[in-house]
Design an enzyme around this catalytic site. Structure first.
Site, PDB file in Angstrom:
ATOM      1  N   THR A 241       0.479  -4.746  -5.303  1.00 49.98           N
ATOM      2  CA  THR A 241      -0.467  -5.079  -4.239  1.00 49.98           C
ATOM      3  C   THR A 241      -0.186  -4.337  -2.933  1.00 49.98           C
ATOM      4  OG1 THR A 241       0.860  -7.032  -3.694  1.00 49.98           O
ATOM      5  CG2 THR A 241      -0.991  -7.351  -5.190  1.00 49.98           C
ATOM      6  N   CYS A 242       1.066  -3.957  -2.696  1.00 49.80           N
ATOM      7  CA  CYS A 242       1.386  -3.215  -1.465  1.00 49.80           C
ATOM      8  C   CYS A 242       0.691  -1.860  -1.435  1.00 49.80           C
ATOM      9  CB  CYS A 242       2.895  -3.015  -1.332  1.00 49.80           C
ATOM     10  SG  CYS A 242       3.803  -4.531  -0.999  1.00 49.80           S
TER      11      CYS A 242
END
Length: 275
Positions: A241-242
């Site tokens: 997700t980063c």
């Protein structure tokens, strides 16, 4: 919106004043970093408060629909006295004084009742972003900037996706992935988006303005990974997700890919196979 429950939650770690001021700063930081806060769901009345715009009776519609309906009926119809409504002074509401009654009750509901929390929230917001910098926006634009776009257009998604590893735009597993996404409804697409990016909504402008955890613009990315000789049965995609990246196994069949993606839709997307 929010009642006593929200204030109680803020009191767990802050006094209520510090809690609401923190929320104001949080909204300001989100605006500065172009980060979407899908859970915000800001009503028009709050957005107007944040922009310093006077409120009107229509702003009550989202906050208290029943009261808005009652006030509208009262103002648009004759015979107010027969309704048996009394003001705070104990005097009956009549056609002659009903406008003043509605005005006072309206101010009480949207201004005085939340005056303390609202003051602190706005103080926190303006500590970071002065009101003058917000004034060019309309309430709807401010709500969209904070809450993001609900619509998820697959053509926009595909046009703003990068590929690496074994994945290519014309790879069969990549084509199957987009075919799968195209068949989903909005809620299901939001789940896939949240699985990969951590957010179920998009910034204003769509996929081209996606950003990573570091605030830098990062497009949706698909990294093709090898299956290590297997068919793909029981192997699931991973999400980072980063970086807005999906590690997509290069499945041998559409069936195995669809099965894996369906499993993602059926589970809680927070925490599973994400880094």
């Amino acid at each position: 919106g929010g009642g006593g429950g929200g204030e109680g939650r803020l009191q767990l770690r802050f006094g209520w004043k510090q809690g609401y001021r923190f929320v104001g700063r949080f909204f300001a930081k989100a605006l500065l970093d172009a980060h979407v806060v899908p859970e915000a769901h800001l009503c028009q009345a709050l957005c107007k408060h944040m922009l310093g715009i006077p409120l009107g009776l229509d702003d009550l519609k989202d906050v208290d629909p029943a009261l808005f309906k009652s006030f509208t009926w009262l103002l648009e119809n004759d015979g107010a006295k027969s309704a048996g409504i009394y003001g705070e002074d104990g005097q009956p509401v009549t056609d002659e004084n009903k406008a003043e009654f509605v005005s006072r009750r309206f101010e009480e509901r949207l201004l005085h009742k939340a005056e303390g929390p609202l003051f602190e929230l706005l103080a926190g917001l303006y500590e970071v972003i002065p009101l003058g910098l917000l004034s060019p926006f309309t309430p709807k634009e401010l709500a969209r900037l904070l809450s993001g776009e609900a619509k998820i257009d697959v053509a926009d998604w595909k046009a703003n996706t990068t590929y690496s590893g074994l994945a290519r735009r014309d790879s069969r597993p990549v084509s199957w992935f987009w075919d799968f996404v195209a068949e989903l409804n909005l809620e299901q697409r939001s789940k896939v988006l949240q699985f990969v990016t951590g957010s179920s909504r998009l910034p204003v402008g769509g996929f081209r303005y996606l950003s990573g955890a570091d605030g830098q613009q990062r497009k949706f990315a698909i990294l093709g990974v090898a299956l290590d000789g297997g068919s793909g049965e029981g192997i699931f995609p991973r999400a980072h997700t980063c970086f807005n990246r999906l590690d997509l196994p290069m499945y041998k069949s559409r069936e195995h890919l669809n099965k894996a993606l369906c499993a993602i839709l059926e589970m809680e997307v927070t925490g599973f196979s994400m880094e």
